[in-house]
Design a protein around this motif. Sequence first.
Motif, short mmCIF file in Angstrom:
data_model
loop_
_atom_site.label_atom_id
_atom_site.label_comp_id
_atom_site.label_asym_id
_atom_site.label_seq_id
_atom_site.Cartn_x
_atom_site.Cartn_y
_atom_site.Cartn_z
N GLU A 179 -7.41 -10.88 3.58
CA GLU A 179 -8.28 -11.80 4.31
C GLU A 179 -9.52 -12.16 3.51
O GLU A 179 -9.99 -13.31 3.52
N GLU A 180 -10.09 -11.18 2.80
CA GLU A 180 -11.31 -11.42 2.04
C GLU A 180 -11.03 -11.85 0.60
O GLU A 180 -11.96 -12.09 -0.16
N GLN A 181 -9.74 -11.92 0.23
CA GLN A 181 -9.34 -12.31 -1.11
C GLN A 181 -10.09 -11.50 -2.17
O GLN A 181 -10.70 -12.05 -3.09
N VAL A 182 -10.03 -10.21 -2.02
CA VAL A 182 -10.70 -9.29 -2.95
C VAL A 182 -10.05 -9.43 -4.33
O VAL A 182 -8.83 -9.34 -4.47
N PRO A 183 -10.86 -9.66 -5.37
CA PRO A 183 -10.28 -9.96 -6.69
C PRO A 183 -9.71 -8.77 -7.43
O PRO A 183 -8.82 -8.93 -8.27
N SER A 184 -10.19 -7.54 -7.15
CA SER A 184 -9.73 -6.40 -7.95
C SER A 184 -9.86 -5.11 -7.16
O SER A 184 -10.94 -4.78 -6.66
N VAL A 185 -8.74 -4.38 -7.05
CA VAL A 185 -8.76 -3.08 -6.37
C VAL A 185 -7.69 -2.17 -6.97
O VAL A 185 -6.57 -2.61 -7.24
N ILE A 186 -8.08 -0.94 -7.23
CA ILE A 186 -7.13 0.11 -7.60
C ILE A 186 -6.81 0.88 -6.33
O ILE A 186 -7.70 1.47 -5.71
N LEU A 187 -5.55 0.86 -5.94
CA LEU A 187 -5.13 1.46 -4.67
C LEU A 187 -4.13 2.58 -4.94
O LEU A 187 -3.19 2.41 -5.72
N ILE A 188 -4.33 3.72 -4.28
CA ILE A 188 -3.41 4.85 -4.37
C ILE A 188 -2.66 4.96 -3.05
O ILE A 188 -3.26 5.03 -1.98
N THR A 189 -1.31 4.93 -3.13
CA THR A 189 -0.49 5.04 -1.93
C THR A 189 0.66 6.02 -2.18
O THR A 189 1.03 6.27 -3.33
N PRO A 190 1.24 6.55 -1.10
CA PRO A 190 2.51 7.28 -1.28
C PRO A 190 3.60 6.30 -1.71
O PRO A 190 3.53 5.10 -1.42
N ASN A 191 4.61 6.80 -2.37
CA ASN A 191 5.74 5.97 -2.80
C ASN A 191 6.75 5.91 -1.65
O ASN A 191 7.77 6.58 -1.67
N TRP A 192 6.42 5.06 -0.67
CA TRP A 192 7.26 4.91 0.50
C TRP A 192 7.87 3.52 0.49
O TRP A 192 7.24 2.54 0.91
N ALA A 193 9.10 3.42 0.03
CA ALA A 193 9.73 2.12 -0.22
C ALA A 193 10.10 1.36 1.04
O ALA A 193 10.36 0.16 0.99
N THR A 194 10.12 2.02 2.19
CA THR A 194 10.56 1.36 3.42
C THR A 194 9.40 0.89 4.30
O THR A 194 9.63 0.34 5.37
N LYS A 195 8.17 1.09 3.84
CA LYS A 195 7.03 0.72 4.68
C LYS A 195 6.83 -0.81 4.71
O LYS A 195 7.07 -1.50 3.73
N ALA A 196 6.35 -1.30 5.85
CA ALA A 196 6.17 -2.74 6.02
C ALA A 196 5.11 -3.31 5.10
O ALA A 196 5.11 -4.51 4.81
N TRP A 197 4.19 -2.47 4.61
CA TRP A 197 3.11 -2.98 3.76
C TRP A 197 3.51 -3.11 2.29
O TRP A 197 2.78 -3.72 1.50
N LEU A 198 4.66 -2.59 1.89
CA LEU A 198 5.03 -2.62 0.47
C LEU A 198 5.20 -4.04 -0.08
O LEU A 198 4.74 -4.32 -1.19
N PRO A 199 5.86 -4.98 0.63
CA PRO A 199 5.99 -6.34 0.07
C PRO A 199 4.66 -6.99 -0.28
O PRO A 199 4.55 -7.67 -1.31
N LEU A 200 3.64 -6.79 0.54
CA LEU A 200 2.33 -7.37 0.24
C LEU A 200 1.73 -6.74 -1.02
O LEU A 200 1.11 -7.45 -1.84
N ILE A 201 1.92 -5.45 -1.20
CA ILE A 201 1.45 -4.80 -2.42
C ILE A 201 2.16 -5.39 -3.64
O ILE A 201 1.53 -5.74 -4.64
N LEU A 202 3.48 -5.53 -3.55
CA LEU A 202 4.24 -6.07 -4.68
C LEU A 202 3.82 -7.50 -4.99
O LEU A 202 3.76 -7.90 -6.16
N GLU A 203 3.53 -8.29 -3.96
CA GLU A 203 3.09 -9.66 -4.17
C GLU A 203 1.72 -9.73 -4.83
O GLU A 203 1.40 -10.70 -5.52
#
Length: 211
Positions: free
Chosen positions: A109-133
């Motif tokens: 929403e805020e169009q943040v230009p740069s972020v280093i994010l640490i997540t679990p490697n959970w391939a089935t989570k609904a948020w993964l496609p947005l991360i990949l994009e």
Amino acid sequence: NRDLRLVTRHVSGVSNVEADILSRQRWNHVDWRLHRRVFLAILQHFQVFPTVDLMASRANAQCPRYFSYEIEHSALGTDAFRHHWHSLGALYCFPPPILIGRMLQKLEEEQVPSVILITPNWATKAWLPLILESAIELPQFLPCKPHLVLNPNGDPDFHTNWWLVAWNLSFSTPKKRVSPRRRRIAASRCSSMDTLRHMTRLGRILSRGGG
């Protein structure tokens, strides 16, 4: 009738070790801290150097500035979701898993230009496609070692069967995107030799101990 008197006296938290020891050892997600040398190696790999930790405390902040969960005079503010992120520069966050989806929504929403994010490697989570994009480059899979994540005492305190992933993300437009082919590689756990070599190097860092 017994001659008894009740006297109350304040004992500082530092001195009240015996009574408080169990509560002090009940760490949760908000207390996690990525091993400091691994954190620095991730920044060096991505060549991104955040100055604001979005979810931290004085005990586990990785960046000079941070947002805290509770009121802390040294923090930028309390509850990062109540503040604007776009103009803060490069950001870092290792959020509790339950907040990852909400965090990604605000980053977009805020169009943040740069972020280093640490997540679990959970391939089935609904948020993964947005991360990949939003990934600028392939992620870094972190070695599943006991000292990868520490509590404020510097002791291992983590679900060691979780694989963690470090992502270099950008939500600003226009932005450089990872190709569909490379996204598929990332989604399948990124078994490239570069990633394996990086995991081996981070594993050596963890084998030295310390936080």
